[in-house]
Design a protein around this motif. Structure first.
Motif, PDB file in Angstrom:
ATOM      1  N   TYR A  72       2.411 -10.051   6.587  1.00 14.02           N
ATOM      2  CA  TYR A  72       2.725  -8.652   6.298  1.00 14.02           C
ATOM      3  C   TYR A  72       2.969  -7.886   7.601  1.00 14.02           C
ATOM      4  N   ASP A  73       3.894  -6.952   7.540  1.00 12.82           N
ATOM      5  CA  ASP A  73       4.177  -6.091   8.688  1.00 12.82           C
ATOM      6  C   ASP A  73       3.307  -4.838   8.673  1.00 12.82           C
ATOM      7  N   LEU A  74       2.924  -4.387   7.482  1.00  9.79           N
ATOM      8  CA  LEU A  74       2.133  -3.171   7.335  1.00  9.79           C
ATOM      9  C   LEU A  74       1.365  -3.258   6.026  1.00  9.79           C
ATOM     10  N   VAL A  75       0.135  -2.745   6.017  1.00  9.38           N
ATOM     11  CA  VAL A  75      -0.644  -2.677   4.781  1.00  9.38           C
ATOM     12  C   VAL A  75      -1.116  -1.248   4.577  1.00  9.38           C
ATOM     13  N   ILE A  76      -1.183  -0.836   3.331  1.00  7.45           N
ATOM     14  CA  ILE A  76      -1.739   0.459   2.947  1.00  7.45           C
ATOM     15  C   ILE A  76      -3.034   0.175   2.208  1.00  7.45           C
ATOM     16  N   LEU A  87       6.932   4.224   8.419  1.00  4.61           N
ATOM     17  CA  LEU A  87       5.913   5.234   8.686  1.00  4.61           C
ATOM     18  C   LEU A  87       6.520   6.631   8.719  1.00  4.61           C
ATOM     19  N   ASP A  88       7.726   6.756   9.249  1.00  2.94           N
ATOM     20  CA  ASP A  88       8.391   8.062   9.282  1.00  2.94           C
ATOM     21  C   ASP A  88       8.649   8.591   7.876  1.00  2.94           C
ATOM     22  N   VAL A  89       9.026   7.707   6.958  1.00  2.88           N
ATOM     23  CA  VAL A  89       9.264   8.125   5.572  1.00  2.88           C
ATOM     24  C   VAL A  89       7.950   8.546   4.915  1.00  2.88           C
ATOM     25  N   LEU A  90       6.874   7.806   5.173  1.00  2.00           N
ATOM     26  CA  LEU A  90       5.565   8.179   4.630  1.00  2.00           C
ATOM     27  C   LEU A  90       5.123   9.537   5.164  1.00  2.00           C
ATOM     28  N   LYS A  91       5.280   9.745   6.464  1.00  2.00           N
ATOM     29  CA  LYS A  91       4.860  11.005   7.071  1.00  2.00           C
ATOM     30  C   LYS A  91       5.670  12.175   6.533  1.00  2.00           C
ATOM     31  N   ALA A  92       6.965  11.966   6.312  1.00  5.23           N
ATOM     32  CA  ALA A  92       7.801  13.033   5.765  1.00  5.23           C
ATOM     33  C   ALA A  92       7.393  13.393   4.343  1.00  5.23           C
ATOM     34  N   ALA A  93       6.936  12.400   3.577  1.00 11.90           N
ATOM     35  CA  ALA A  93       6.521  12.655   2.195  1.00 11.90           C
ATOM     36  C   ALA A  93       5.178  13.374   2.136  1.00 11.90           C
ATOM     37  N   PHE A  94       4.277  13.058   3.081  1.00 11.55           N
ATOM     38  CA  PHE A  94       2.925  13.625   3.072  1.00 11.55           C
ATOM     39  C   PHE A  94       2.585  14.171   4.455  1.00 11.55           C
ATOM     40  N   PRO A  95       3.252  15.238   4.897  1.00 15.11           N
ATOM     41  CA  PRO A  95       3.103  15.689   6.287  1.00 15.11           C
ATOM     42  C   PRO A  95       1.702  16.166   6.632  1.00 15.11           C
ATOM     43  N   THR A 148      16.888  -3.424  11.333  1.00 10.75           N
ATOM     44  CA  THR A 148      17.401  -4.402  10.378  1.00 10.75           C
ATOM     45  C   THR A 148      16.320  -5.415  10.075  1.00 10.75           C
ATOM     46  N   GLY A 149      16.574  -6.271   9.102  1.00 10.11           N
ATOM     47  CA  GLY A 149      15.668  -7.366   8.796  1.00 10.11           C
ATOM     48  C   GLY A 149      14.782  -7.074   7.601  1.00 10.11           C
ATOM     49  N   ARG A 150      13.731  -7.875   7.469  1.00 12.19           N
ATOM     50  CA  ARG A 150      12.824  -7.795   6.325  1.00 12.19           C
ATOM     51  C   ARG A 150      11.551  -7.071   6.705  1.00 12.19           C
ATOM     52  N   LEU A 151      11.052  -6.235   5.805  1.00 17.39           N
ATOM     53  CA  LEU A 151       9.808  -5.505   6.008  1.00 17.39           C
ATOM     54  C   LEU A 151       8.887  -5.792   4.834  1.00 17.39           C
ATOM     55  N   ARG A 152       7.756  -6.440   5.115  1.00 11.58           N
ATOM     56  CA  ARG A 152       6.791  -6.787   4.058  1.00 11.58           C
ATOM     57  C   ARG A 152       5.608  -5.834   4.128  1.00 11.58           C
ATOM     58  N   VAL A 153       5.286  -5.215   2.986  1.00  9.14           N
ATOM     59  CA  VAL A 153       4.218  -4.224   2.892  1.00  9.14           C
ATOM     60  C   VAL A 153       3.298  -4.603   1.739  1.00  9.14           C
ATOM     61  N   SER A 154       2.000  -4.454   1.947  1.00 10.92           N
ATOM     62  CA  SER A 154       1.011  -4.618   0.881  1.00 10.92           C
ATOM     63  C   SER A 154       0.371  -3.265   0.618  1.00 10.92           C
ATOM     64  N   ALA A 155       0.260  -2.880  -0.659  1.00  5.80           N
ATOM     65  CA  ALA A 155      -0.242  -1.551  -1.007  1.00  5.80           C
ATOM     66  C   ALA A 155      -1.138  -1.634  -2.241  1.00  5.80           C
ATOM     67  N   PRO A 156      -2.103  -0.707  -2.371  1.00  2.00           N
ATOM     68  CA  PRO A 156      -2.995  -0.719  -3.540  1.00  2.00           C
ATOM     69  C   PRO A 156      -2.278  -0.260  -4.806  1.00  2.00           C
ATOM     70  N   LEU A 157      -2.845  -0.643  -5.943  1.00  2.00           N
ATOM     71  CA  LEU A 157      -2.183  -0.436  -7.228  1.00  2.00           C
ATOM     72  C   LEU A 157      -1.939   1.041  -7.526  1.00  2.00           C
ATOM     73  N   LEU A 158      -2.963   1.889  -7.433  1.00  2.00           N
ATOM     74  CA  LEU A 158      -2.811   3.276  -7.847  1.00  2.00           C
ATOM     75  C   LEU A 158      -1.780   4.007  -6.985  1.00  2.00           C
ATOM     76  N   SER A 171       7.345  -2.460  15.458  1.00  2.00           N
ATOM     77  CA  SER A 171       8.765  -2.724  15.265  1.00  2.00           C
ATOM     78  C   SER A 171       9.475  -1.482  14.746  1.00  2.00           C
ATOM     79  N   ALA A 172      10.790  -1.477  14.914  1.00  2.14           N
ATOM     80  CA  ALA A 172      11.592  -0.357  14.427  1.00  2.14           C
ATOM     81  C   ALA A 172      11.509  -0.244  12.912  1.00  2.14           C
ATOM     82  N   ARG A 173      11.347  -1.366  12.221  1.00  5.04           N
ATOM     83  CA  ARG A 173      11.235  -1.344  10.759  1.00  5.04           C
ATOM     84  C   ARG A 173       9.960  -0.629  10.322  1.00  5.04           C
ATOM     85  N   VAL A 174       8.827  -0.987  10.961  1.00  7.78           N
ATOM     86  CA  VAL A 174       7.563  -0.343  10.616  1.00  7.78           C
ATOM     87  C   VAL A 174       7.610   1.138  10.968  1.00  7.78           C
ATOM     88  N   THR A 175       8.152   1.461  12.134  1.00  2.64           N
ATOM     89  CA  THR A 175       8.259   2.860  12.539  1.00  2.64           C
ATOM     90  C   THR A 175       9.074   3.658  11.528  1.00  2.64           C
TER      91      THR A 175
END
Length: 300
Positions: free
Chosen positions: A138-142, A275-283, A90-100, A268-272
């Motif tokens: 931020y909790d995670l950056v790409i 990451l699980d969703v990212l890994k599932a999209a690009f295994p 639960t809670g808020r997850l802040r992510v920074s990612a590049p434009l493309l 954190s469980a939010r970051v995990t």
């Protein structure tokens, strides 16, 4: 170290003063002041510089606050989840990612994440500049090809590469012939070094058009105005459909898209979950996976 004293120190540091912290938490000022003093005594360092009307963190206090604030928040999240009868994040997850990467994938991926984890409030900021995760919250950056950083750890999401492409209507150049190209506004090269199945190839180029976005460059190249160097993930679908032709691979370092998070914090469980969703999209982390993801149907 007294964990309660550490929590009270973090409370005071977050609110910038004992009075404001006491009002926010409905706690006695004397208790907070005593706990902070006890923590300073136990550590043998001053954590705050005390003025008449201001309380400022010392260098040691700032270092302690940056390392403990996230840990205490995560412990609180875990306790809340257990008390509510489950461990769903639960809670808020802040992510920074590049434009493309954001334009290619994150709109649909963020929606899929929210459907799976409706109790998390996902906030993605799109920017290509380096960010300070701790200072900016931020909790995670790409990031693409990030510089080494001892304070961050992470994993590679996609390993991409630059390829030279053009419309099939644009004739492949003969040796020594200058090719019209669409280039990025910041590019300065006068030739491309390419590799093909037949061997290496140097192409002399004439940037007749400069654009600030790789998607703009791809769209221009489709018209036949010139060739371009573009990430394989961005043009793989056009290559497969015959909209673009591949002249060769650029002899440049690979493009790596990383997901990064602070090395001194519990994951954190939010970051995990993200990451699980990212890994599932690009295994496998192949650029073709990112290309296919752009064309995949939205789940019903």
């Amino acid at each position: 170290m007294d964990l309660l004293a550490l929590a009270d120190f973090t409370l005071v540091a977050r609110h910038g003063g004992i009075g404001r912290a006491a009002r926010a938490a409905d706690r006695p000022k004397a208790t907070l002041s005593r706990r902070v003093a006890e923590l300073e005594r136990d550590l043998g360092v001053r954590l705050f510089e005390r003025g008449t009307h201001v309380l400022r963190l010392t260098q040691e206090g700032r270092a302690l606050f940056e390392r403990t604030e996230g840990l205490l928040a995560e412990l609180g999240d875990a306790a809340t989840a257990i008390a509510s009868g489950g461990l769903s994040p639960t809670g808020r997850l802040r992510v920074s990612a590049p434009l493309l990467f954001s334009q290619m994938a994150l709109g649909k991926l963020a929606a899929e994440f929210t459907l799976r984890h409706p109790a998390i409030r996902l906030d993605i900021t799109t920017e290509d500049r380096p960010v300070d995760m701790v200072e900016e919250g931020y909790d995670l950056v790409i990031r693409v090809n990030p510089d080494p950083d001892d304070t961050l750890i992470g994993r590679v999401l996609i390993r991409d590469r630059l390829v030279a492409v053009a419309s099939p209507r644009l004739r492949r150049p003969s040796p020594g012939e200058v090719v019209p190209v669409v280039a990025r506004a910041s590019a300065s090269e006068s030739a491309w070094q390419l590799t093909t199945d037949a061997g290496d190839w140097q192409v002399q180029i004439d940037p007749i058009l400069r654009l600030g976005s790789l998607i703009m460059i791809r769209d221009a190249v489709r018209t036949g105005v010139g060739a371009a160097l573009l990430p394989l993930s961005l043009v793989a679908n056009d290559l497969e459909a015959g909209v673009l032709a591949r002249w060769g691979d650029a002899k440049t370092p690979p493009i790596e898209i990383w997901a990064l998070y602070p090395s001194r914090r519990l994951l954190s469980a939010r970051v995990t979950a993200f990451l699980d969703v990212l890994k599932a999209a690009f295994p496998l982390g192949h650029p073709e996976e990112l290309a296919r993801y752009m064309l995949a149907d939205v789940p019903s």
